[in-house]
Design an enzyme around this catalytic site. Sequence first.
Site, PDB file in Angstrom:
ATOM      1  CE  LYS A  19       0.119   2.026   3.520  1.00 30.64           C
ATOM      2  NZ  LYS A  19       0.244   2.618   4.875  1.00 30.64           N
ATOM      3  CG  ASP A 137      -2.477   1.170   6.881  1.00 28.53           C
ATOM      4  OD1 ASP A 137      -3.208   2.168   6.792  1.00 28.53           O
ATOM      5  OD2 ASP A 137      -1.238   1.216   6.854  1.00 28.53           O
TER       6      ASP A 137
HETATM    7  C1  LIG Z   1       0.303   5.452   8.921  1.00 30.07           C
HETATM    8  C2  LIG Z   1      -0.670   4.537   8.196  1.00 30.07           C
HETATM    9  O1  LIG Z   1       0.059   3.462   7.590  1.00 30.07           O
HETATM   10  C3  LIG Z   1      -1.366   5.313   7.088  1.00 30.07           C
HETATM   11  O2  LIG Z   1      -2.082   4.512   6.178  1.00 30.07           O
HETATM   12  C4  LIG Z   1      -1.683   3.943   9.158  1.00 30.07           C
HETATM   13  O3  LIG Z   1      -2.394   4.975   9.798  1.00 30.07           O
HETATM   14  C5  LIG Z   1      -1.097   2.979  10.175  1.00 30.07           C
HETATM   15  O4  LIG Z   1      -1.884   1.847  10.142  1.00 30.07           O
HETATM   16  P1  LIG Z   1      -1.486   0.514  10.944  1.00 30.07           P
HETATM   17  O5  LIG Z   1      -0.025   0.260  10.834  1.00 30.07           O
HETATM   18  O6  LIG Z   1      -2.446  -0.547  10.473  1.00 30.07           O
HETATM   19  O7  LIG Z   1      -1.787   0.974  12.399  1.00 30.07           O
HETATM   20  P2  LIG Z   1      -2.313   0.169  13.686  1.00 30.07           P
HETATM   21  O8  LIG Z   1      -1.595  -1.131  13.764  1.00 30.07           O
HETATM   22  O9  LIG Z   1      -3.804   0.173  13.696  1.00 30.07           O
HETATM   23  O10 LIG Z   1      -1.809   1.145  14.829  1.00 30.07           O
HETATM   24  C6  LIG Z   1      -0.481   1.205  15.276  1.00 30.07           C
HETATM   25  C7  LIG Z   1      -0.330   2.434  16.150  1.00 30.07           C
HETATM   26  O11 LIG Z   1      -0.242   3.603  15.310  1.00 30.07           O
HETATM   27  C8  LIG Z   1      -0.942   4.688  15.861  1.00 30.07           C
HETATM   28  N1  LIG Z   1      -2.016   5.110  14.945  1.00 30.07           N
HETATM   29  C9  LIG Z   1      -2.383   4.305  13.901  1.00 30.07           C
HETATM   30  C10 LIG Z   1      -3.353   4.725  13.011  1.00 30.07           C
HETATM   31  C11 LIG Z   1      -3.962   5.980  13.221  1.00 30.07           C
HETATM   32  N2  LIG Z   1      -4.909   6.429  12.393  1.00 30.07           N
HETATM   33  N3  LIG Z   1      -3.598   6.748  14.261  1.00 30.07           N
HETATM   34  C12 LIG Z   1      -2.626   6.338  15.128  1.00 30.07           C
HETATM   35  O12 LIG Z   1      -2.301   7.057  16.060  1.00 30.07           O
HETATM   36  C13 LIG Z   1      -1.443   4.220  17.219  1.00 30.07           C
HETATM   37  O13 LIG Z   1      -0.456   4.570  18.161  1.00 30.07           O
HETATM   38  C14 LIG Z   1      -1.495   2.717  17.069  1.00 30.07           C
HETATM   39  O14 LIG Z   1      -1.357   2.058  18.296  1.00 30.07           O
HETATM   40  N1  LIG Z   2       2.723 -10.432   8.369  1.00 32.21           N
HETATM   41  C1  LIG Z   2       3.544  -9.512   8.889  1.00 32.21           C
HETATM   42  N2  LIG Z   2       4.449  -8.889   8.112  1.00 32.21           N
HETATM   43  C2  LIG Z   2       5.255  -7.948   8.627  1.00 32.21           C
HETATM   44  N3  LIG Z   2       5.250  -7.586   9.906  1.00 32.21           N
HETATM   45  C3  LIG Z   2       4.371  -8.162  10.732  1.00 32.21           C
HETATM   46  C4  LIG Z   2       3.474  -9.133  10.251  1.00 32.21           C
HETATM   47  N4  LIG Z   2       2.702  -9.511  11.276  1.00 32.21           N
HETATM   48  C5  LIG Z   2       3.094  -8.815  12.331  1.00 32.21           C
HETATM   49  N5  LIG Z   2       4.110  -8.003  12.050  1.00 32.21           N
HETATM   50  C6  LIG Z   2       4.757  -7.048  12.972  1.00 32.21           C
HETATM   51  O1  LIG Z   2       4.137  -5.773  12.690  1.00 32.21           O
HETATM   52  C7  LIG Z   2       5.077  -4.707  12.797  1.00 32.21           C
HETATM   53  C8  LIG Z   2       4.740  -3.664  11.717  1.00 32.21           C
HETATM   54  O2  LIG Z   2       5.037  -4.210  10.444  1.00 32.21           O
HETATM   55  P1  LIG Z   2       4.294  -3.750   9.103  1.00 32.21           P
HETATM   56  O3  LIG Z   2       5.131  -4.295   7.986  1.00 32.21           O
HETATM   57  O4  LIG Z   2       2.864  -4.112   9.142  1.00 32.21           O
HETATM   58  O5  LIG Z   2       4.447  -2.186   9.257  1.00 32.21           O
HETATM   59  P2  LIG Z   2       4.197  -1.002   8.271  1.00 32.21           P
HETATM   60  O6  LIG Z   2       4.668  -1.376   6.893  1.00 32.21           O
HETATM   61  O7  LIG Z   2       4.810   0.230   8.878  1.00 32.21           O
HETATM   62  O8  LIG Z   2       2.653  -0.885   8.248  1.00 32.21           O
HETATM   63  P3  LIG Z   2       1.748   0.404   7.984  1.00 32.21           P
HETATM   64  O9  LIG Z   2       2.132   0.999   6.666  1.00 32.21           O
HETATM   65  O10 LIG Z   2       0.385  -0.276   7.958  1.00 32.21           O
HETATM   66  O11 LIG Z   2       1.980   1.298   9.155  1.00 32.21           O
HETATM   67  C9  LIG Z   2       6.452  -5.353  12.653  1.00 32.21           C
HETATM   68  O12 LIG Z   2       7.250  -4.906  13.710  1.00 32.21           O
HETATM   69  C10 LIG Z   2       6.242  -6.865  12.716  1.00 32.21           C
HETATM   70  O13 LIG Z   2       6.962  -7.505  13.746  1.00 32.21           O
END
Ligand SMILES: C[C@](O)(CO)[C@H](O)COP(=O)(O)OP(=O)(O)OC[C@H]1O[C@@H](n2ccc(N)nc2=O)[C@H](O)[C@@H]1O
Ligand SMILES: Nc1ncnc2c1ncn2[C@@H]1O[C@H](COP(=O)(O)OP(=O)(O)OP(=O)(O)O)[C@@H](O)[C@H]1O
Length: 294
Positions: A19, A137
């Site tokens: 994404k 997300d």
């Molecule tokens: C930054 C983005 O990737 C933009 O698309 C998303 O908002 C993040 O989505 P995500 O990784 O699926 O996030 P989540 O796993 O739901 O949340 C992780 C942490 O990010 C923060 N969080 C996330 C989403 C959001 N709208 N506000 C937040 O403040 C919160 O501290 C939360 O505990």
């Molecule tokens: N299937 C998975 N793939 C990658 N990381 C995972 C998975 N399941 C759990 N995790 C944990 O989730 C945390 C966040 O990884 P992820 O790759 O989802 O982050 P991200 O790319 O920053 O996501 P976003 O863009 O939604 O914020 C990692 O520290 C990892 O240990």
Amino acid sequence: MQNRCTPNMPRIDVFAPAKVNLALHVTGQRADGYHLLDSLVAFSPVGDALTLAPADALVLKVSGPEGAAVPEGPENLVLKAAALFGVGAAVTLEKCLPAASGIGGGSSDAAAALRGMAALTGQPLPDAAAVLKLGADVPMCLDPRPARTRGIGEDLTPVALPPLPAVLVNPRVEVPTPSVFKALTVKDNPPLPEIPAFADAGACIGWLADQRNDLQAPAVAQAPVIAEVLAVLAALPGCKLARMSGSGATCFGLFGSEAEAEAAQTALAASHPGWWSAHGSLGDQAQKAAATVR
Ligand SMILES: C[C@](O)(CO)[C@H](O)COP(=O)(O)OP(=O)(O)OC[C@H]1O[C@@H](n2ccc(N)nc2=O)[C@H](O)[C@@H]1O
Ligand SMILES: Nc1ncnc2c1ncn2[C@@H]1O[C@H](COP(=O)(O)OP(=O)(O)OP(=O)(O)O)[C@@H](O)[C@H]1O
């Protein structure tokens, strides 16, 4: 798992595309701490690959070039998603996207697991609240087409976008999402303006240039190499816009053509062999991401 003794056992293949937040405006904060966003997202032809097969218990095996950093236990979002169906399955995850990198790797894997489990079991997808609980997300990754996403990520409006030739670059620094949101000082930024109908990729890129990723500055403060990634991308021949996705550290460059994007990625891979990179046009990956039965 499928073998010669069980030739009729279905095996499901599902693709989990990266994404990309083309723009990400943080417009407020809820009482529970989650931030309100107004974002335009599109999906990459680059991503992770899952397979699912019937099994007595729910088990996950992770492989692939980016698999080492990813847990195989219950904390993996794939297992959290699959568990919502209440039946066993043998799941494999070939990890190609860097973890914790702002391109929704875990969220897209979870969404793919939901599509795959629905195909495997014939059960409907879990309700919207259960999907959102997996991660903000995950709803947008469930149907990976260009969309404007509001709320904390659950309020989705499909948007027609031209394919956007792109290079994705990650400097191999993990940036945890919570710490980037925490470091954000101004939380009531202006939302996206109305999204017009774009005649072509150039018009879309021109419009995007006036938008922002409000998480970019706090992410750069935590991982200064992101500023270097953006500068390197912007200097590649043909790059029209360079910006960070999500909470980083992955950045994207948009180009006028697929050929320019491919040439730019080849040059970047040679000049920065330690960085992860990929190319492909951002847009609608719903068809590629649909669960297929073998
Ligand atoms: C930054 C983005 O990737 C933009 O698309 C998303 O908002 C993040 O989505 P995500 O990784 O699926 O996030 P989540 O796993 O739901 O949340 C992780 C942490 O990010 C923060 N969080 C996330 C989403 C959001 N709208 N506000 C937040 O403040 C919160 O501290 C939360 O505990
Ligand atoms: N299937 C998975 N793939 C990658 N990381 C995972 C998975 N399941 C759990 N995790 C944990 O989730 C945390 C966040 O990884 P992820 O790759 O989802 O982050 P991200 O790319 O920053 O996501 P976003 O863009 O939604 O914020 C990692 O520290 C990892 O240990």
